[in-house]
Each structure stands twice: as structure tokens, then as C-alpha cells.
Design an enzyme around this catalytic site. Structure first.
Site, PDB file in Angstrom:
ATOM      1  N   ASP A  84      29.948   0.169 -12.288  1.00 52.41           N
ATOM      2  CA  ASP A  84      31.346  -0.143 -11.974  1.00 52.41           C
ATOM      3  C   ASP A  84      32.298   0.764 -12.747  1.00 52.41           C
ATOM      4  O   ASP A  84      32.124   0.989 -13.949  1.00 52.41           O
ATOM      5  CB  ASP A  84      31.663  -1.607 -12.337  1.00 52.41           C
ATOM      6  CG  ASP A  84      30.727  -2.583 -11.620  1.00 52.41           C
ATOM      7  OD1 ASP A  84      30.277  -2.267 -10.505  1.00 52.41           O
ATOM      8  OD2 ASP A  84      30.445  -3.655 -12.192  1.00 52.41           O
ATOM      9  N   HIS A 240      23.388  -0.973 -11.126  1.00 46.51           N
ATOM     10  CA  HIS A 240      22.962  -2.177 -10.414  1.00 46.51           C
ATOM     11  C   HIS A 240      23.082  -1.979  -8.910  1.00 46.51           C
ATOM     12  O   HIS A 240      23.754  -1.060  -8.446  1.00 46.51           O
ATOM     13  CB  HIS A 240      23.719  -3.421 -10.894  1.00 46.51           C
ATOM     14  CG  HIS A 240      25.206  -3.320 -10.789  1.00 46.51           C
ATOM     15  ND1 HIS A 240      25.974  -2.598 -11.675  1.00 46.51           N
ATOM     16  CD2 HIS A 240      26.080  -3.856  -9.902  1.00 46.51           C
ATOM     17  CE1 HIS A 240      27.247  -2.698 -11.356  1.00 46.51           C
ATOM     18  NE2 HIS A 240      27.349  -3.449 -10.271  1.00 46.51           N
ATOM     19  N   ARG A 255      33.438 -11.947 -10.403  1.00 43.31           N
ATOM     20  CA  ARG A 255      33.181 -10.885 -11.388  1.00 43.31           C
ATOM     21  C   ARG A 255      34.397 -10.626 -12.259  1.00 43.31           C
ATOM     22  O   ARG A 255      35.516 -10.539 -11.760  1.00 43.31           O
ATOM     23  CB  ARG A 255      32.801  -9.587 -10.666  1.00 43.31           C
ATOM     24  CG  ARG A 255      32.172  -8.563 -11.591  1.00 43.31           C
ATOM     25  CD  ARG A 255      31.805  -7.304 -10.848  1.00 43.31           C
ATOM     26  NE  ARG A 255      32.885  -6.343 -10.873  1.00 43.31           N
ATOM     27  CZ  ARG A 255      32.899  -5.216 -10.178  1.00 43.31           C
ATOM     28  NH1 ARG A 255      31.894  -4.910  -9.377  1.00 43.31           N
ATOM     29  NH2 ARG A 255      33.910  -4.391 -10.262  1.00 43.31           N
TER      30      ARG A 255
END
Ligand code: SIN
Length: 266
Positions: A84, A240, A255
Site C-alpha cells: 500500500d 499482499h 482498513r
């Protein structure tokens, strides 16, 4: 982690968790009962919350980004190897994901470690990579062109203007991990465009080679979610992959992502 209630962590336990986070890059907590407020409070104990610019936020809590796939959607969020926020100048420290609604089958998330991936390379190749930097961008994923394609599928990614306005950034290909000090490969298939000073065409074979190497990790961790489970991963030392194998079923995850820092070359 078994026997930890994230709502009741004392100072000594928090230090132990931070140490484990720096060592492993991924912490899994079973059988948690976090309300949205608890989720925010837990995140604030580990860092400063980064308000997501591209995901729909929770209707009552802008700190929480919705990671959701509706029954009729075909695309999911994060359905490929990535980390991210590598498109930020100060990339995110980590993300804390809480399982809210799960499909009956499927919807696992895979994780691997990119510090370990660096260690598995030969000294000569490591040395060559240490001399490279790579360009990262959000535009091709969250920008106007990509958003149009995603909306066709009813996807919830948004705020194309913010993505198109975000300048591309450059990070070392091998960073010194800010917590563990380990040299760590910092490129990913979602947001890395090319090596600095190289064309896309010149960059592609080496990027493809690195991605093949990283994703062939011997220790890929497959998280099978259960309601209430929480994953806390380090965005500098892990990738991920949210497996998109549950069409026709709904999945909702919450999240929170934490601010990080500029990354130095190793
Ligand atoms: C993400 O990429 O942050 C989503 C992970 C997941 O939904 O499992």
C-alpha cells in the site's frame, strides 16, 4: 497472536508487539472484537493515521477505508501482489485490516516478505540493485482512466482527481528498513513504473524478473479470515494479495493505514 485482546494492551505488551512487527512484518490477531472506534484507537497506538484519498471511507469514520466487494462485482481491491501507498514520498508504515463480513468460501489474503526476498539474491545481484532507484505512481491505478474502467464494474475506488494530481515519486530499489535495518526490496507490480533514468521498455524485463523472484517466496503466508480477525502488516517489508475467488458473495473489510517516513537506500 493468541491471547491478545487489542483493546486491552498495556505498555509492555505494546512494546512487545512493536518488536514482533519489526521482526516479522505481519501480525495476525484472532477472535478480536473491535468496534470501529476500537480499530481507530488501536491504530493510533502504533502510529499516525493516514486518511485514504482513493478508497471510499466508512460513513461515520473517515479514518477507516472500506475494502469491499459486493455480490455483483467482479473486481476486488488488492487482487494482485502489491504494497500500500508506495506512490507516496513518505510511504505508509503499515495497514491494519479488520474482517467485518466474509464470504462463506474464499477471500483469503496472501502475504510475503521482501526483506527475505533480498537475502535470497546473490551478492553480485544485490550490489547491482543497490545502485538503482525506481519511479512509483498512483495514476494508472486510481486516476481518471483507471477509475472509468473500475466504475464499469461497480467498483468503489474513487477520487481520480487526487490521483492524477499526485506527483510520481522515486524510492531506492533496496531500502534500509526503518524498523529492522534490514536491506529490503522496494518495488511492486501495482505501483512501480520503471527504474529512474530507464524507459518503461528497458525496465520491464528486470522488474518482471524481480517480481517473479519475490513472488516465488518459499514462505508465502495464506491468511484464512474469520470474523473479527485482524491483520497488521508492514508496507515496507511485505507484499499482499487479496485472492478474488468468491464471485457472487459479499466481503467487507475495514482498513486503517498508518503514516510512514521517507525510505533511505540500504
Ligand atoms: C488490501 O489490499 O489492502 C486489501 C487486502 C484484503 O482485502 O485482503
Amino acid at each position: 497472536m493468541v491471547g491478545v485482546d487489542l483493546r486491552q494492551v498495556d505498555a509492555a505488551e505494546l512494546e512487545a508487539l512493536k518488536k514482533a512487527f519489526a521482526t516479522y512484518g505481519l501480525l495476525i490477531f484472532h477472535e478480536q472484537q473491535l468496534s470501529e472506534q476500537d480499530h481507530i484507537a488501536v491504530a493510533e497506538r502504533f502510529g499516525r493515521i493516514n486518511i485514504n484519498r482513493f478508497f471510499e471511507s466508512h460513513p461515520a469514520h473517515r479514518e477507516i477505508a472500506m475494502v469491499r466487494k459486493e455480490r455483483e462485482q467482479l473486481q476486488n481491491i488488492g487482487g494482485g501482489w502489491h504494497t500500500d501507498h508506495s506512490y507516496d514520498a513518505d510511504p505508509a508504515l503499515g495497514s491494519i485490516l479488520v474482517a467485518r463480513e466474509l464470504p462463506e468460501t474464499g477471500g483469503d489474503t496472501l502475504f510475503l516478505n521482501t526483506s527475505d526476498a533480498f537475502d535470497r539474491l546473490s551478492p553480485g545481484f544485490q550490489e547491482m540493485l543497490r545502485g538503482l532507484r525506481a519511479v512509483h505512481s498512483a495514476k494508472h491505478i486510481f486516476g481518471a482512466a483507471a477509475a472509468t474502467a473500475a466504475q464499469v464494474d461497480g467498483d468503489r475506488l474513487g477520487n481520480a482527481t487526487a490521483a492524477d494530481g499526485l506527483a510520481d515519486v522515486v524510492h531506492p530499489v533496496v531500502v534500509r528498513h526503518p524498523l529492522s535495518d534490514r536491506p529490503t526490496l522496494y518495488v511492486n507490480p501495482a505501483f512501480t513504473l520503471r527504474f529512474e533514468g530507464w524507459t518503461d521498455l528497458e525496465s520491464e524485463p528486470l522488474l518482471r524478473q524481480l517480481y517473479a523472484h519475490i513472488s516465488a517466496a518459499p514462505g508465502v503466508c495464506r491468511v484464512r479470515w474469520a470474523p473479527g480477525m485482524v491483520a497488521f502488516w508492514d508496507n515496507r517489508s511485505t507484499w499482499h494479495y487479496a485472492v478474488n475467488d468468491y464471485h457472487g458473495q459479499r466481503r467487507e473489510m475495514h482498513r486503517i493505514t498508518l503514516d510512514g517516513c521517507a525510505l533511505d537506500a540500504a
